[in-house]
Design a protein around this motif. Sequence first.
Motif, short mmCIF file in Angstrom:
data_model
loop_
_atom_site.label_atom_id
_atom_site.label_comp_id
_atom_site.label_asym_id
_atom_site.label_seq_id
_atom_site.Cartn_x
_atom_site.Cartn_y
_atom_site.Cartn_z
N ILE A 102 0.80 -31.47 -75.33
CA ILE A 102 1.60 -31.49 -74.11
C ILE A 102 1.45 -30.16 -73.40
O ILE A 102 1.58 -29.10 -74.02
N GLN A 103 1.22 -30.20 -72.11
CA GLN A 103 0.96 -28.99 -71.33
C GLN A 103 2.11 -27.99 -71.43
O GLN A 103 1.89 -26.78 -71.50
N PHE A 104 3.35 -28.47 -71.45
CA PHE A 104 4.53 -27.60 -71.53
C PHE A 104 4.46 -26.71 -72.77
O PHE A 104 4.79 -25.53 -72.72
N PHE A 105 4.03 -27.27 -73.91
CA PHE A 105 3.95 -26.50 -75.14
C PHE A 105 2.70 -25.64 -75.18
O PHE A 105 2.71 -24.56 -75.76
N LYS A 106 1.61 -26.11 -74.57
CA LYS A 106 0.35 -25.37 -74.63
C LYS A 106 0.41 -24.07 -73.82
O LYS A 106 -0.34 -23.14 -74.08
N GLN A 107 1.32 -24.00 -72.85
CA GLN A 107 1.39 -22.81 -72.01
C GLN A 107 1.87 -21.58 -72.77
O GLN A 107 1.51 -20.48 -72.42
N ARG A 108 2.71 -21.76 -73.76
CA ARG A 108 3.23 -20.62 -74.51
C ARG A 108 3.24 -20.96 -75.99
O ARG A 108 3.85 -21.92 -76.42
N LYS A 109 2.53 -20.14 -76.77
CA LYS A 109 2.40 -20.40 -78.21
C LYS A 109 3.74 -20.37 -78.93
O LYS A 109 3.95 -21.10 -79.89
N LEU A 110 4.65 -19.53 -78.45
CA LEU A 110 5.94 -19.39 -79.12
C LEU A 110 6.72 -20.70 -79.12
O LEU A 110 7.47 -20.98 -80.05
N ARG A 111 6.52 -21.54 -78.10
CA ARG A 111 7.20 -22.84 -78.08
C ARG A 111 6.79 -23.70 -79.26
O ARG A 111 7.62 -24.35 -79.90
#
Length: 126
Positions: free
Chosen positions: A48-57
């Motif tokens: 999912i793009q939302f998670f891929k944007q920030r590894k910490l998520r």
Amino acid sequence: MNFTAAYRIFTALFMLMVTNGLGMTLNDFTSMIYVFVPLLLMLVSSFIQFFKQRKLRLILFAAPIIIFYCFGFYPWLTNYEEVAVSSSTSTLDFIIIPVWATLYGAGFVVLHEIGLGVARAFNSSS
């Protein structure tokens, strides 16, 4: 190898270890759902793009699931017969532990995003 690929490999290996550790003792289809839905959510979230944007998520989402499985749920599963005899809430625990693990993971992501939003608001106002 980038972080997302390493995360997917780790998740797949973790699912394999859980499956192997269970020794295929779970015959009930709903029980299999409770075991694997959190792990599949971990894997799917990496696409999912939302998670891929920030590894910490991804880390925040996965950490509670892994911790609950390793320290609470996984040892409990391997001794299911003994726990079921000694505990009156064994079936309830079996259902609730992975569900709570997933909810904690999602909650940590939400708290992280709220914290980022507050930090941005303070930075932009000053």
